[in-house]
Scaffold this motif. Structure first.
Motif, PDB file in Angstrom:
ATOM      1  N   MET A  28       3.571  -2.773 -16.856  1.00 53.78           N
ATOM      2  CA  MET A  28       2.805  -1.846 -16.036  1.00 53.78           C
ATOM      3  C   MET A  28       2.502  -2.570 -14.730  1.00 53.78           C
ATOM      4  O   MET A  28       2.633  -3.790 -14.652  1.00 53.78           O
ATOM      5  CB  MET A  28       1.495  -1.470 -16.727  1.00 53.78           C
ATOM      6  CG  MET A  28       1.676  -0.758 -18.044  1.00 53.78           C
ATOM      7  SD  MET A  28       0.099  -0.291 -18.805  1.00 53.78           S
ATOM      8  CE  MET A  28      -0.748  -1.843 -18.916  1.00 53.78           C
ATOM      9  N   ASP A  31      -0.185   0.125  -9.882  1.00 51.44           N
ATOM     10  CA  ASP A  31      -0.062   1.561  -9.631  1.00 51.44           C
ATOM     11  C   ASP A  31      -0.575   2.362 -10.826  1.00 51.44           C
ATOM     12  O   ASP A  31      -0.999   3.505 -10.677  1.00 51.44           O
ATOM     13  CB  ASP A  31       1.391   1.943  -9.335  1.00 51.44           C
ATOM     14  CG  ASP A  31       1.838   1.470  -7.963  1.00 51.44           C
ATOM     15  OD1 ASP A  31       0.972   1.224  -7.093  1.00 51.44           O
ATOM     16  OD2 ASP A  31       3.058   1.336  -7.761  1.00 51.44           O
ATOM     17  N   ASP A  32      -0.541   1.754 -12.021  1.00 52.98           N
ATOM     18  CA  ASP A  32      -1.068   2.405 -13.222  1.00 52.98           C
ATOM     19  C   ASP A  32      -2.591   2.299 -13.306  1.00 52.98           C
ATOM     20  O   ASP A  32      -3.207   2.928 -14.168  1.00 52.98           O
ATOM     21  CB  ASP A  32      -0.444   1.783 -14.479  1.00 52.98           C
ATOM     22  CG  ASP A  32       1.059   1.997 -14.534  1.00 52.98           C
ATOM     23  OD1 ASP A  32       1.485   3.164 -14.494  1.00 52.98           O
ATOM     24  OD2 ASP A  32       1.800   0.988 -14.590  1.00 52.98           O
ATOM     25  N   TYR A  33      -3.182   1.496 -12.447  1.00 49.83           N
ATOM     26  CA  TYR A  33      -4.630   1.273 -12.415  1.00 49.83           C
ATOM     27  C   TYR A  33      -5.129   1.382 -10.977  1.00 49.83           C
ATOM     28  O   TYR A  33      -5.462   0.377 -10.341  1.00 49.83           O
ATOM     29  CB  TYR A  33      -4.975  -0.111 -12.988  1.00 49.83           C
ATOM     30  CG  TYR A  33      -4.739  -0.205 -14.461  1.00 49.83           C
ATOM     31  CD1 TYR A  33      -5.747   0.116 -15.364  1.00 49.83           C
ATOM     32  CD2 TYR A  33      -3.499  -0.590 -14.959  1.00 49.83           C
ATOM     33  CE1 TYR A  33      -5.523   0.051 -16.730  1.00 49.83           C
ATOM     34  CE2 TYR A  33      -3.269  -0.657 -16.321  1.00 49.83           C
ATOM     35  CZ  TYR A  33      -4.285  -0.336 -17.199  1.00 49.83           C
ATOM     36  OH  TYR A  33      -4.060  -0.402 -18.550  1.00 49.83           O
TER      37      TYR A  33
END
Length: 100
Positions: A28, A31-33
């Motif tokens: 990950m 961009d996922d957070y």
């Protein structure tokens, strides 16, 4: 398998790490957070910056986190610009201005 969070929003760096790991790990990125903190890379070494970034992002997300820092070290410049590579041409520098 628990995913590994790569503490970057740089898609090129994400692809590079995916290639190194050989696809056996679910990666990950930041961009996922979107609420993950922007970590100031203010240490004197690449290692120090990477450790700081990994620790702060891991604390904020609760994920196993990998970070790296890199730059140019030029022998004739006594190792400069080193950790200051991204800002070599001044605050707010871009890749283009650093290459001029």
């Amino acid at each position: 398998m628990k995913p590994l969070l790569l503490a970057t929003r740089n898609k090129g760096k994400l692809k590079e790490i995916e290639a190194i790991l050989g696809g056996g790990v679910q990666l990950m990125s930041l961009d996922d957070y979107p609420d993950a903190p922007e970590v100031a890379e203010d240490r004197d070494t690449f290692e120090g910056n990477a450790i700081k970034k990994a620790a702060e992002v891991a604390d904020a997300t609760g994920e196993i986190t990998l970070a790296d820092d890199s730059g140019l070290e030029v022998d004739t410049l006594d190792g400069a610009p080193g950790v200051y590579s991204a800002r070599f041409s001044g605050e707010g520098a871009s890749d283009e201005s650093n290459n001029e």
